[in-house]
Design a protein around this motif. Structure first.
Motif, PDB file in Angstrom:
ATOM      1  N   GLY A   1      32.846  35.133  15.352  1.00 10.91           N
ATOM      2  CA  GLY A   1      32.113  35.526  16.596  1.00 10.91           C
ATOM      3  C   GLY A   1      31.057  34.660  16.893  1.00 10.91           C
ATOM      4  N   GLN A   2      30.406  34.305  15.915  1.00 12.54           N
ATOM      5  CA  GLN A   2      29.387  33.193  16.361  1.00 12.54           C
ATOM      6  C   GLN A   2      29.783  31.969  16.700  1.00 12.54           C
ATOM      7  OE1 GLN A   2      27.470  33.086  12.332  1.00 12.54           O
ATOM      8  NE2 GLN A   2      25.726  34.495  12.964  1.00 12.54           N
ATOM      9  N   MET A   3      31.005  31.421  15.944  1.00 12.91           N
ATOM     10  CA  MET A   3      31.786  30.239  16.647  1.00 12.91           C
ATOM     11  C   MET A   3      32.337  30.491  17.830  1.00 12.91           C
ATOM     12  SD  MET A   3      33.829  29.581  12.966  1.00 12.91           S
ATOM     13  CE  MET A   3      35.025  28.634  13.550  1.00 12.91           C
ATOM     14  N   ALA A   4      32.478  31.569  18.414  1.00 14.06           N
ATOM     15  CA  ALA A   4      33.315  31.592  19.704  1.00 14.06           C
ATOM     16  C   ALA A   4      32.210  31.660  20.553  1.00 14.06           C
ATOM     17  CB  ALA A   4      33.994  32.984  19.618  1.00 14.06           C
ATOM     18  N   TYR A   5      30.880  32.468  20.283  1.00  6.97           N
ATOM     19  CA  TYR A   5      29.875  32.519  21.157  1.00  6.97           C
ATOM     20  C   TYR A   5      29.151  30.898  21.480  1.00  6.97           C
ATOM     21  CZ  TYR A   5      25.473  33.949  23.110  1.00  6.97           C
ATOM     22  OH  TYR A   5      24.396  34.193  23.905  1.00  6.97           O
ATOM     23  N   ILE A   6      29.110  30.143  20.346  1.00  2.00           N
ATOM     24  CA  ILE A   6      28.756  28.896  20.471  1.00  2.00           C
ATOM     25  C   ILE A   6      29.662  28.086  21.189  1.00  2.00           C
ATOM     26  CG2 ILE A   6      28.092  26.697  19.292  1.00  2.00           C
ATOM     27  CD1 ILE A   6      27.377  28.499  16.770  1.00  2.00           C
ATOM     28  N   GLY A   7      31.017  28.191  20.946  1.00  2.00           N
ATOM     29  CA  GLY A   7      31.867  27.412  21.812  1.00  2.00           C
ATOM     30  C   GLY A   7      31.927  27.869  23.302  1.00  2.00           C
ATOM     31  N   LYS A   8      31.672  28.919  23.700  1.00  2.00           N
ATOM     32  CA  LYS A   8      31.780  29.542  25.007  1.00  2.00           C
ATOM     33  C   LYS A   8      30.350  28.947  25.684  1.00  2.00           C
ATOM     34  CE  LYS A   8      32.326  33.874  27.643  1.00  2.00           C
ATOM     35  NZ  LYS A   8      32.558  35.134  27.750  1.00  2.00           N
ATOM     36  N   GLN A   9      29.241  29.049  24.791  1.00  2.00           N
ATOM     37  CA  GLN A   9      28.157  28.300  25.410  1.00  2.00           C
ATOM     38  C   GLN A   9      28.126  26.856  25.653  1.00  2.00           C
ATOM     39  OE1 GLN A   9      25.094  30.188  25.992  1.00  2.00           O
ATOM     40  NE2 GLN A   9      26.489  31.828  25.550  1.00  2.00           N
ATOM     41  N   ILE A  10      28.703  26.202  24.806  1.00  2.00           N
ATOM     42  CA  ILE A  10      29.028  24.717  25.143  1.00  2.00           C
ATOM     43  C   ILE A  10      30.021  24.411  26.261  1.00  2.00           C
ATOM     44  CG2 ILE A  10      30.041  22.751  24.160  1.00  2.00           C
ATOM     45  CD1 ILE A  10      29.094  23.996  21.380  1.00  2.00           C
TER      46      ILE A  10
END
Length: 176
Positions: free
Chosen positions: A141-150
């Motif tokens: 979930g953290q990975m997806a959140y970071i990816g979405k931010q980027i």
């Protein structure tokens, strides 16, 4: 099918979905984006991958017979952003998941009644599995959140796109 067999099938499928979300996130990002971190206290996706894989290798190697926190693990090093290429990152990601799924897929209903040791503490096998479900899911979930931010508007959603919930539900009902 027994309750234990049903449980093992369910968790195997759920973990596959967790990994798939991680895979879809990693596929959308280049190496520079994988190393991006919000600040010095934040982890990049590369660091999260290294940590999750390190955890998997430690916890799931000799799962039923040795402490899940292996002496060979250097957990602190997992938080050093040292992965040089996307190929290396993907190899680390796949290695951890490979060990994990190999062990999980080999468990039997009888194994669910056993205990394992993690950092000297006894846990039921079911508890150990559920701990890792929470752990891996939170990191993906953290990975997806970071990816979405980027990625911003270029992000390809991992689930039902906004505004399409009813159409998705209708399609699932029609599918049966």
């Amino acid at each position: 099918m027994s309750l234990g067999e049903i449980y093992l099938n369910v968790v195997q499928e759920r973990f596959k979905l967790v990994k798939a979300d991680g895979d879809k996130t990693l596929a959308q990002l280049d190496i520079a984006q994988l190393h991006w971190a919000f600040n010095e206290e934040s982890n990049s996706i590369a660091v999260i991958v290294k940590h999750v894989s390190g955890n998997m290798l430690s916890r799931w190697t000799d799962f039923l017979t040795s402490d899940g926190e292996k002496e060979t693990r250097n957990r602190d090093d997992e938080f050093n952003d040292s992965i040089a290429s996307k190929e290396e990152l993907m190899a680390i990601w796949e290695k951890g998941w490979g060990v994990f799924f190999n062990t999980l897929n080999g468990l039997t209903e009888v194994d669910l009644l056993k205990n394992v040791t993690i950092r000297g503490q006894q846990h039921s096998v079911i508890d150990a599995i559920e701990r890792q479900m929470a752990h891996y899911s939170s990191h993906v979930g953290q990975m997806a959140y970071i990816g979405k931010q980027i990625k911003g508007d270029a992000w390809k959603t991992l689930s039902i796109p906004r505004g399409q919930s009813q159409a998705y539900t209708d399609a699932m009902i029609e599918k049966g």
